[in-house]
Scaffold this motif. Structure first.
Motif, short mmCIF file in Angstrom:
data_model
loop_
_atom_site.label_atom_id
_atom_site.label_comp_id
_atom_site.label_asym_id
_atom_site.label_seq_id
_atom_site.Cartn_x
_atom_site.Cartn_y
_atom_site.Cartn_z
N UNK A 177 0.82 -1.25 -0.07
CA UNK A 177 -0.06 0.21 -0.08
C UNK A 177 0.86 1.20 -0.08
N UNK A 178 0.79 2.29 -0.98
CA UNK A 178 1.48 3.13 -1.33
C UNK A 178 0.62 4.51 -1.03
N UNK A 179 0.97 5.41 -0.11
CA UNK A 179 0.47 6.61 -0.03
C UNK A 179 0.69 7.69 -1.10
N UNK A 180 -0.24 8.33 -1.49
CA UNK A 180 0.24 9.36 -2.74
C UNK A 180 -0.54 10.73 -2.19
N UNK A 181 -0.06 11.81 -2.57
CA UNK A 181 -0.86 13.12 -2.51
C UNK A 181 -1.98 13.25 -3.80
N UNK A 182 -1.67 12.35 -4.88
CA UNK A 182 -2.44 12.51 -5.93
C UNK A 182 -2.30 11.18 -6.78
N UNK A 183 -3.47 10.93 -7.44
CA UNK A 183 -3.52 9.69 -8.26
C UNK A 183 -2.06 9.57 -9.36
N UNK A 184 -1.69 8.24 -9.42
CA UNK A 184 -0.52 8.27 -10.48
C UNK A 184 -0.71 6.95 -11.21
N UNK A 185 -1.35 7.14 -12.52
CA UNK A 185 -1.86 6.08 -13.59
C UNK A 185 -0.39 5.33 -13.89
N UNK A 186 0.74 6.18 -14.09
CA UNK A 186 2.06 5.80 -14.43
C UNK A 186 2.61 4.80 -13.39
N UNK A 187 2.42 5.17 -12.14
CA UNK A 187 2.69 4.20 -10.91
C UNK A 187 1.88 2.94 -11.27
N UNK A 188 0.73 2.90 -11.37
CA UNK A 188 0.01 1.60 -11.45
C UNK A 188 0.47 0.89 -12.57
N UNK A 189 0.87 1.43 -13.52
CA UNK A 189 1.45 0.73 -14.76
C UNK A 189 2.89 0.04 -14.31
N UNK A 190 3.58 0.76 -13.64
CA UNK A 190 4.97 0.31 -13.00
C UNK A 190 4.68 -0.90 -12.22
N UNK A 191 3.85 -1.05 -11.17
CA UNK A 191 3.32 -2.12 -10.21
C UNK A 191 2.89 -3.13 -11.12
N UNK A 192 2.27 -2.99 -12.28
CA UNK A 192 1.76 -4.13 -12.91
C UNK A 192 2.97 -4.75 -13.76
N UNK A 193 3.93 -3.73 -14.14
CA UNK A 193 4.99 -4.31 -14.86
C UNK A 193 5.95 -5.14 -13.97
N UNK A 194 6.02 -4.66 -12.77
CA UNK A 194 6.84 -5.26 -11.50
C UNK A 194 6.28 -6.58 -11.35
N UNK A 195 5.17 -7.21 -11.63
CA UNK A 195 4.66 -8.32 -11.26
C UNK A 195 3.40 -8.36 -10.30
N UNK A 196 3.04 -7.22 -9.80
CA UNK A 196 2.01 -7.08 -8.90
C UNK A 196 0.53 -7.64 -9.47
N UNK A 197 -0.33 -8.15 -8.63
CA UNK A 197 -1.36 -8.25 -8.97
C UNK A 197 -2.63 -7.42 -8.44
N UNK A 198 -3.69 -7.47 -8.90
CA UNK A 198 -5.05 -6.73 -8.05
C UNK A 198 -4.42 -5.25 -7.79
N UNK A 199 -3.90 -4.57 -8.73
CA UNK A 199 -3.35 -3.10 -8.72
C UNK A 199 -4.58 -2.44 -8.79
#
Length: 225
Positions: A181-203
């Motif tokens: 779980x990562x807190x952010x002051x604003x949404x980051x679609x790019x970071x969501x993409x990086x999470x998926x590319x890093x192999x995480x599920x259920x992003x």
């Protein structure tokens, strides 16, 4: 006319390993400033509580899950985790000695004293980026709140944590099926993409309701296994 109530008063100012950290009082609030950048204050804590609860709720119902909290801050995340009997081991990694001191008998102890006295709690003085790559410990959940978000880091060295390689370190300390779980002051679609590319599920991303402006968010992802 400006009154003393309206003017922030510096309580402590120190040079740490990553620059200047300041604790100041502004009216009834305590504020942490790092290298001139406002980090957080004691005004609310809703997003910090959501960070911890969202991680717990995304787990698979395992008994007494362990949680690693990245960043002690003003203590909201720690206090909220310690107030929940469902958590087992609670470890907080904080790299600034000053912040730890402000909680151990300092002005911020009014928020964290019960949590620090909880036998489940452990405070580790370390840089989180190094810690996730070096520790042999593993956790069911990892809650990150060391920056203002993946795109707005406190120091340059933190940038790597949100890269594909950095997220591999986060996955390394998570047990199979563990939640990041990562807190952010604003949404980051790019970071969501990086999470998926890093192999995480259920992003996915959960928003913290605000009266106006862009809401804070918590990015959530699950380690496969």
């Amino acid at each position: 006319m400006t009154t003393s109530y309206d003017t922030p008063v510096v309580i402590d100012r120190r040079e740490g390993p990553h620059g200047e950290v300041v604790l100041r009082r502004h009216g009834a609030l305590l504020q942490i400033i790092a290298n001139g950048c406002f980090l957080m204050d004691t005004s609310d804590g809703r997003s910090e509580r959501l960070l911890v609860d969202a991680a717990r709720d995304a787990l698979d119902g395992r008994s007494e899950p362990s949680v690693l909290i990245g960043g002690l801050g003003v203590g909201f995340s720690l206090a909220h985790a310690a107030g929940d009997a469902r958590w087992g081991r609670i470890t907080v990694v904080e790299r600034e000695r000053a912040v730890i001191d402000w909680h151990h008998g300092g002005p911020l102890s009014e928020l964290s004293a019960p949590a620090l006295a909880d036998p489940r709690t452990e405070i580790v003085e370390a840089d989180l980026v190094a810690y996730v790559n070096e520790t042999s410990a593993t956790y069911d959940a990892l809650c990150l709140d060391i920056d203002n978000g993946p795109g707005w880091t406190v120091t340059e060295g933190n940038d790597s944590l949100y890269s594909r390689a950095g997220l591999a370190g986060c996955a390394r300390v998570l047990k199979p099926g563990g939640v990041l779980a990562v807190w952010s002051a604003q949404p980051s679609p790019d970071f969501e993409g990086t999470l998926r590319n890093a192999g995480f599920l259920g992003v996915r991303t959960e928003e913290v309701p605000v009266a106006r402006g862009v809401p804070d968010v918590v990015h959530l992802a699950v380690r496969p296994g």
